[in-house]
Design an enzyme around this catalytic site. Structure first.
Site, PDB file in Angstrom:
ATOM      1  CE  LYS A   6       0.165  -0.220   5.109  1.00 11.79           C
ATOM      2  NZ  LYS A   6      -0.660  -0.433   6.210  1.00 11.79           N
ATOM      3  NE  ARG A  63      -6.459   0.930  11.068  1.00 11.44           N
ATOM      4  CZ  ARG A  63      -5.256   0.844  10.693  1.00 11.44           C
ATOM      5  NH1 ARG A  63      -4.580   1.263  11.085  1.00 11.44           N
ATOM      6  NH2 ARG A  63      -4.848  -0.435  10.178  1.00 11.44           N
ATOM      7  CE1 TYR A  86      12.556  33.097  -1.043  1.00 11.45           C
ATOM      8  CE2 TYR A  86      12.913  30.402  -0.040  1.00 11.45           C
ATOM      9  CZ  TYR A  86      12.261  31.949  -1.107  1.00 11.45           C
ATOM     10  OH  TYR A  86      12.424  31.151  -2.716  1.00 11.45           O
ATOM     11  CG  MET A 132       8.598  24.258  -3.860  1.00  9.92           C
ATOM     12  SD  MET A 132       8.505  24.400  -4.760  1.00  9.92           S
ATOM     13  CE  MET A 132       7.237  25.957  -3.859  1.00  9.92           C
TER      14      MET A 132
END
Ligand SMILES: *Cc1c(COP(=O)(O)O)cnc(C)c1O
Length: 744
Positions: free
Chosen positions: A414, A512, A640, A689
């Site tokens: 998964k 769950r 930054y 980024m």
């Protein structure tokens, strides 16, 4: 192999023990080997269907075919080794045995690079260094070669006396070790393994073991000043290994100057095959490192193994006018019958367009074919993750070995195969022989069906909207409540399905998804009335299995589960699978007998059980490269918001990885670091980024140099700690633009 040792004149050219690897079947023999991986006798029929007509089986087995020769032996392993020994005895050249903790394959390949232009060399394929690998290597020995290179991995289970007797080495090689000590193996082991060698070549300054007087000991440490190595070999271990390869070559061929010239051309390159996603839904196997019969065969075998019905394309870069090699390769390729074969003797040539194919790119360095491989890449981003398939296979086996014999394995793929690539992970784990695959959502199941996976697939969160595609793709849903069960049954009725396999999910304490244990009677009532579905398995999920200090809650969950299991089996006329253990469950509660276990994170080398952890190997590593290096003065800022201000002159390296790749912004301002030249380089300022800046003051760092994000010096677990999370989250947040390379 001219004749076999079993006493007939029949010719055998190849030996198989794994039906998935069967290529050509003329003169092939199938050995039914029994091991912890399984029983080869189960595959006799399949091997027969694939065309094998010679079999070696255990006496206890009855297997007869009109047109096949079947040898019944007491023990198929013993027979295989006898045959290997026979093949060894035919070999008249110099036998070189290479062992040591690390670098065996590198040393072997380097020796090969140094001497193979002068003389004929047989070498064990890839790192074929288990006992089985040793037997197979000997079986592939060409009796007319001048030199054979056989690699042996030293470990406690290996019987050095037996291996010595079968290999009969003349020159022994022990590769460089960390700290230049032939560490960790007792000297009896080394003495037995290299018994009767006339020369022992190693990388230790002084040997801490004593060798028999008759054995000449040659130390290759340190590297002689006059030997020039290629620049990338800048660490001591690689240099010592290169020195060892040189010493060995020097024993074998004449012409020191020529050897020295060769030495400066050694390549590091993929000793192992690289695989990655290509454009147009192709999948690329890049083995553009050497071009000879052995490696061609290996690569074709690998291609066949993972092809799963996809078209196979073979592209071979060849120097012009090498007709002899071309026809030799062609003969090998013919045995595997790929759909398309292109010999590229001139790289300017236009290639046809390939789609949905497994493309093997093969050639030697000189032909420039590796540039072609690069052109096929979907993703040319320099930030890459490596997925080590050999370790993945080992880790699965390590979990299997902890469980009671016969327990099936469901590999959980998964979340895009825990971030490493859904389709690829699915078909690799399938090819490693797991019994079941597990996904979270039906869409994931559909994708891996499309990738050619044929093993059963469990969908854990089967949503009603997807029932139709579950059925049409033979996906087996987990059923966790009555409403959902009802809807699924309606869909089965609508589609005319009967006995459709479903899996009952029981909630034993996680709170769950799942039926409560008290629902079981009502479930049984529904099932009694509905022939459309059939319980294939019943399962539950542990919430605290990694808690080794207090096992009570897990034990409670297991006992609740056992109760439900008993009730269900008392009622159902057929048997079904049962499973509750995840990786931590296997690690810490392996003795509880269930018919299957579902493993995810453990496959990737993570475990809460330190004893198991020692047997596991990391699968994921993550690399980037340095884009730029600059030195800033005191008072200058980086990134930054000027978040970092230099207090002294500082060297700054910029790396093309940022939070959009999955390098979290929380690692800003020195909270995170990367490794360059094995040294910690903390982040400077904020993670951007697409980029980070790191401190490389006091290091001589060059543009293009390798940067380790996760690897041997900074492990996945350490990275998770830095970010106050768990390895699962790190793995599943590596973004899709990061190029994924699968290494076999
Ligand atoms: C993800 C998952 C697993 C695998 O868990 P690991 O801890 O990675 O071994 C097993 N079972 C279920 C139900 C899961 O959701």
């Amino acid at each position: 192999m001219p004749t076999n040792s079993i006493g007939t004149e029949e010719q055998i050219d190849s030996v198989f023990y794994d039906t998935r690897k069967i290529g050509t079947t003329s003169n092939a023999a199938f050995f039914a080997l029994t091991s912890s991986l399984g029983d080869g006798h189960r595959f006799l029929e399949l091997a027969y269907q694939k065309g094998v007509r010679t079999f070696v089986v255990s006496e206890a087995i009855h297997f007869k075919k009109e047109d096949a020769v079947v040898y019944s032996v007491e023990n198929t392993w013993v027979a295989l080794f006898a045959l290997a020994k026979y093949q060894r005895d035919l070999f008249q050249g110099t036998m070189i045995l290479i062992s040591g903790k690390i670098g065996k394959t590198t040393v072997k390949e380097w020796i090969y690079q140094l001497i193979s232009s002068e003389i004929k060399v047989s070498r064990s394929p890839k790192s074929y260094n288990s006992e089985l690998g040793i037997a197979l290597s000997l079986l592939e020995l060409k009796p007319n070669s001048d030199v054979a290179l056989i690699e042996v991995k030293p470990h406690a289970e290996l019987n050095p006396v037996a291996m010595n007797e079968i290999i009969r080495p003349e020159i022994g090689v022990w590769t460089a070790a960390i700290g230049s000590q032939p560490e960790s193996m007792p000297s009896e082991f080394i003495n037995s393994l290299f018994n009767n060698c006339h020369t022992f070549i190693h990388g230790a300054k002084t040997l801490p073991i004593s060798l028999p007087k008759s054995m000449k000991s040659v130390s290759c440490f340190p590297l002689k000043k006059e030997l020039i190595l290629p620049q990338f070999l800048n660490d001591e271990i690689s240099q010592t290994n290169a020195s060892i390869a040189y010493c060995v070559a020097n024993q074998i061929i004449k012409g020191e100057q020529k050897l020295k010239d060769q030495l400066s051309l050694l390549t590091r390159l993929a000793l192992r095959m690289e695989t990655f996603d290509g454009q147009n839904n192709n999948f690329i196997i890049n083995d553009a490192y050497s071009l000879d019969a052995d490696s061609m065969r290996n690569a074709l075998e690998f291609q066949q193994q993972i092809a799963n019905g996809k078209k196979r394309v073979v592209l071979i870069g060849l120097e012009e006018n090498n007709e002899a090699l071309k026809s030799e390769l062609q003969a090998i390729i013919d045995q595997f019958a790929p759909e398309t074969v292109v010999f590229i003797e001139n790289t300017d040539r236009e290639l046809p367009k390939f789609t949905d194919s497994i493309i093997l790119i093969k050639g030697s360095r000189k032909t420039g074919i590796s540039r072609l491989a690069n052109e096929f890449k979907v993703n040319k981003h320099k930030t890459v993750i490596h997925i080590d398939l050999k370790s993945l296979r080992k880790n699965i086996l390590a979990h299997k070995q902890l469980l009671p014999k016969g327990t099936k394995i469901m590999a959980m793929v998964k979340a895009a195969g825990y971030g490493l690539g859904l389709q690829k992970m699915a078909y690799f784990v399938e090819s490693f022989g797991v019994d079941y695959l597990g996904v979270a959502y039906a869409d994931e199941g559909v994708q891996i069906r499309n990738a050619g996976v044929s093993k059963p697939i469990l969908v854990m969160n089967a949503e009603e909207e997807t029932f139709q595609s579950c059925i049409s793709n033979k996906l087996e849903p987990a059923i966790y409540d009555f409403q959902q069960l009802d809807t699924f049954i309606s869909e089965c009725i609508y589609q005319g399905e009967e006995n459709y396999p479903i899996h009952l999910k029981i909630d034993t304490g996680m709170n769950r998804l799942g039926f409560l244990p008290s629902d079981i009677h009502k479930i049984i009532e529904v099932l009694d009335a509905q022939p459309e579905v059939r319980i294939k398995s019943i399962y539950s999920h542990l919430s605290d299995a990694d808690n080794r200090r207090d096992k009570r809650f897990t034990e409670l969950q297991i006992s609740r589960f056992n109760e439900v299991m008993k009730k269900l089996s008392a009622h159902l006329p057929y048997s079904f699978d049962t499973h509750i253990l995840n990786s931590s469950g296997v690690a810490n509660f392996s003795s509880t007998p269930f018919s299957m276990a579902r493993i995810g994170i453990g496959m990737y080398g993570i475990s809460s059980n330190p004893e198991l952890k020692r047997k596991l190997e990391p699968v994921l590593s993550w690399y980037s490269v340095v884009s730029q290096v600059k030195t800033i003065e005191k008072g200058q800022a980086v990134g930054y918001n000027r978040a970092f201000i230099a207090e002294q002159p500082t060297s700054v390296a910029t790396i093309p990885i940022g939070y959009a790749d999955g390098f979290k912004r929380s690692l800003s301002n020195g909270k995170g670091y990367v490794m360059i030249q094995g040294k910690k380089c903390p982040t400077l300022g904020k993670v951007c980024m697409d980029m980070i800046m790191v401190d490389v003051t006091n290091l001589e760092v060059k543009v293009g140099e390798e940067v380790e994000i996760i690897g041997p010096h900074l492990t996945l677990e350490e990275m998770a700690l830095l970010q106050e999370t768990i390895p699962y989250e790190i793995m599943t947040s590596i973004s899709s633009r990061v190029h994924r390379i699968y290494i076999e």
